[in-house]
Scaffold this motif. Structure first.
Motif, mmCIF file in Angstrom:
data_model
loop_
_atom_site.group_PDB
_atom_site.id
_atom_site.type_symbol
_atom_site.label_atom_id
_atom_site.label_comp_id
_atom_site.label_asym_id
_atom_site.label_seq_id
_atom_site.Cartn_x
_atom_site.Cartn_y
_atom_site.Cartn_z
ATOM 1 N N GLY A 164 24.522 -27.208 -17.128
ATOM 2 C CA GLY A 164 25.223 -27.193 -18.414
ATOM 3 C C GLY A 164 25.138 -28.525 -19.129
ATOM 4 N N ALA A 165 25.245 -29.608 -18.360
ATOM 5 C CA ALA A 165 25.146 -30.943 -18.954
ATOM 6 C C ALA A 165 23.745 -31.193 -19.491
ATOM 7 C CB ALA A 165 25.517 -31.997 -17.921
ATOM 8 N N TYR A 166 22.727 -30.761 -18.753
ATOM 9 C CA TYR A 166 21.339 -30.940 -19.187
ATOM 10 C C TYR A 166 21.083 -30.168 -20.477
ATOM 11 C CZ TYR A 166 16.224 -30.811 -19.055
ATOM 12 O OH TYR A 166 14.897 -30.925 -19.372
ATOM 13 N N PHE A 167 21.522 -28.904 -20.513
ATOM 14 C CA PHE A 167 21.304 -28.067 -21.699
ATOM 15 C C PHE A 167 22.046 -28.632 -22.914
ATOM 16 C CE2 PHE A 167 22.734 -24.675 -24.521
ATOM 17 C CZ PHE A 167 21.535 -24.040 -24.827
ATOM 18 N N ALA A 168 23.325 -28.938 -22.737
ATOM 19 C CA ALA A 168 24.116 -29.441 -23.864
ATOM 20 C C ALA A 168 23.619 -30.802 -24.327
ATOM 21 C CB ALA A 168 25.590 -29.527 -23.463
ATOM 22 N N GLY A 169 23.212 -31.639 -23.369
ATOM 23 C CA GLY A 169 22.708 -32.954 -23.740
ATOM 24 C C GLY A 169 21.427 -32.870 -24.550
ATOM 25 N N ARG A 170 20.540 -31.958 -24.159
ATOM 26 C CA ARG A 170 19.265 -31.811 -24.878
ATOM 27 C C ARG A 170 19.451 -31.222 -26.266
ATOM 28 N NH1 ARG A 170 14.036 -31.804 -22.370
ATOM 29 N NH2 ARG A 170 13.429 -30.402 -24.072
ATOM 30 N N HIS A 171 20.348 -30.262 -26.404
ATOM 31 C CA HIS A 171 20.467 -29.533 -27.664
ATOM 32 C C HIS A 171 21.541 -30.084 -28.597
ATOM 33 C CE1 HIS A 171 18.231 -26.624 -25.165
ATOM 34 N NE2 HIS A 171 17.780 -26.146 -26.303
ATOM 35 N N PHE A 172 22.551 -30.731 -28.034
ATOM 36 C CA PHE A 172 23.661 -31.186 -28.875
ATOM 37 C C PHE A 172 23.969 -32.676 -28.727
ATOM 38 C CE2 PHE A 172 24.531 -26.758 -27.527
ATOM 39 C CZ PHE A 172 24.335 -26.131 -28.757
ATOM 40 N N GLY A 173 23.232 -33.369 -27.840
ATOM 41 C CA GLY A 173 23.506 -34.777 -27.597
ATOM 42 C C GLY A 173 23.453 -35.618 -28.866
ATOM 43 N N GLY A 174 24.518 -36.377 -29.108
ATOM 44 C CA GLY A 174 24.574 -37.254 -30.270
ATOM 45 C C GLY A 174 25.084 -36.614 -31.541
ATOM 46 N N ARG A 175 25.382 -35.312 -31.504
ATOM 47 C CA ARG A 175 25.782 -34.613 -32.734
ATOM 48 C C ARG A 175 27.295 -34.553 -32.927
ATOM 49 N NH1 ARG A 175 21.832 -29.249 -33.046
ATOM 50 N NH2 ARG A 175 19.832 -30.362 -32.851
ATOM 51 N N TRP A 176 28.047 -34.496 -31.839
ATOM 52 C CA TRP A 176 29.483 -34.246 -31.963
ATOM 53 C C TRP A 176 30.332 -35.504 -31.879
ATOM 54 C CZ3 TRP A 176 29.491 -29.780 -27.821
ATOM 55 C CH2 TRP A 176 28.778 -28.687 -28.348
ATOM 56 N N PHE A 177 29.828 -36.531 -31.245
ATOM 57 C CA PHE A 177 30.636 -37.731 -31.018
ATOM 58 C C PHE A 177 29.976 -38.986 -31.586
ATOM 59 C CE2 PHE A 177 31.825 -34.718 -27.695
ATOM 60 C CZ PHE A 177 33.207 -34.721 -27.794
ATOM 61 N N GLY A 178 29.227 -38.795 -32.639
ATOM 62 C CA GLY A 178 28.629 -39.936 -33.318
ATOM 63 C C GLY A 178 27.656 -40.719 -32.476
ATOM 64 N N GLY A 179 26.967 -40.041 -31.566
ATOM 65 C CA GLY A 179 25.972 -40.713 -30.740
ATOM 66 C C GLY A 179 26.544 -41.501 -29.582
ATOM 67 N N ARG A 180 27.836 -41.397 -29.333
ATOM 68 C CA ARG A 180 28.440 -42.149 -28.233
ATOM 69 C C ARG A 180 27.951 -41.620 -26.889
ATOM 70 N NH1 ARG A 180 34.769 -42.565 -28.629
ATOM 71 N NH2 ARG A 180 34.313 -43.835 -26.779
ATOM 72 N N LYS A 181 27.642 -42.543 -25.997
ATOM 73 C CA LYS A 181 27.167 -42.198 -24.657
ATOM 74 C C LYS A 181 28.330 -42.199 -23.669
ATOM 75 C CE LYS A 181 22.756 -42.166 -25.816
ATOM 76 N NZ LYS A 181 21.877 -40.990 -25.684
#
Length: 286
Positions: A164-181
């Motif tokens: 789930g983390a891999y999928f969400a990171g690839r498709h939504f990473g950086g979109r919801w939290f202003g790019g925060r890691k």
């Protein structure tokens, strides 16, 4: 970023390993599964010693033998205890350790040099990570009823959280939290979106698995809470191994598993997750 060929190798390796792991969990008695798990966990610990910069074979063998003897001693001490108290206490110690490890993660540079004292901390951390997780695995599998299925659910939570983390990171990473890691100094590719995806995947698998195994509706909130804690601790385990690798400039803990790196690279989240799941299952009685 993984190439298509690397991803293909990773998937094939996972598909080969999964049936063996699932079959062992569901079909083997606890004693046999514990021996098999000890072998796998000790291979992971061997790789941990490498990350702790114990490069010579003889010292690593001595340290590995000491941890094996500790496992044997715990089994011997538990034989006269109907409630397996020694294993329960060591499993609980594992939960405490991972809470302390979270503080370690907040101090990135702690024990990051190559001095002897830093190695001592990392060697102790290896024992505190591996032995309690092995105890928790045995406790979950031996629990009644359906302990073998609950152990599979515990591991499936971690596997689903990773996916789930891999999928969400690839498709939504950086979109919801202003790019925060999540932890940029430790693992720059992990995102907060990935964390949420991992939580969603792990919780979904936990609730479905609990329903299949016969957990009542009144137990599902407890399963939900334990699943959330299990996923979060698995992330701590993953990050801690990444921290060790950062300290020594390693990409993987080893190269034993094609596409996956070393055994420890597959165990890192599991080591932190199992004691937490075992404790939650004990507290809530599901």
């Amino acid at each position: 970023m993984s190439t298509p060929s690397a991803t293909r190798v990773r998937v094939i390796a996972a598909l080969v390993m999964a049936p063996f792991a699932i079959g062992a969990i569901l079909l083997l008695p606890t004693s046999w599964l514990a021996m098999l798990a000890a072998l796998v966990f000790l291979v992971g610990l061997w790789e941990w010693f490498k990350l702790a910069e114990i490069d010579d074979t003889l010292p690593r063998t001595v340290l590995l033998t000491a941890n094996l003897l500790l496992m044997v001693l715990l089994v011997w001490a538990s034989r006269g205890s109907p409630d397996l108290v020694p294993l329960r206490l060591v499993s609980l110690l594992g939960v405490v350790w991972w809470l302390l490890a979270l503080l370690w993660l907040l101090r990135f540079s702690f024990a990051s040099n190559h001095e002897t004292w830093a190695r001592v901390f990392k060697l102790a951390a290896g024992t505190l990570a591996v032995v309690p997780a092995w105890c928790a695995l045995g406790l979950i599998h031996a629990s009644q009823p359906n302990g073998h299925v609950w152990l599979l659910i515990a591991l499936a939570i971690v596997w689903a959280a990773d996916s789930g983390a891999y999928f969400a990171g690839r498709h939504f990473g950086g979109r919801w939290f202003g790019g925060r890691k999540l932890a940029p100094r430790i693992s720059p590719n992990k995102t907060l979106e990935g964390l949420l995806g991992g939580l969603a995947g792990g919780v979904l698998v936990a609730l479905v698995g609990a329903s299949i195994v016969g957990a009542g509706l009144a137990q599902l909130p407890a399963v939900f809470a334990v699943a959330v804690a299990t996923v979060l601790f698995s992330v701590v385990g993953d990050l801690f191994e990444s921290l060790l690798k950062r300290h020594v400039g390693a990409k993987d803990s080893g190269d034993l598993i094609p596409g996956h790196g070393g055994v420890l690279d597959r165990l890192d989240g599991v080591l932190a997750a199992l004691p937490v799941f075992a404790l939650g299952k004990e507290l809530f009685g599901f």
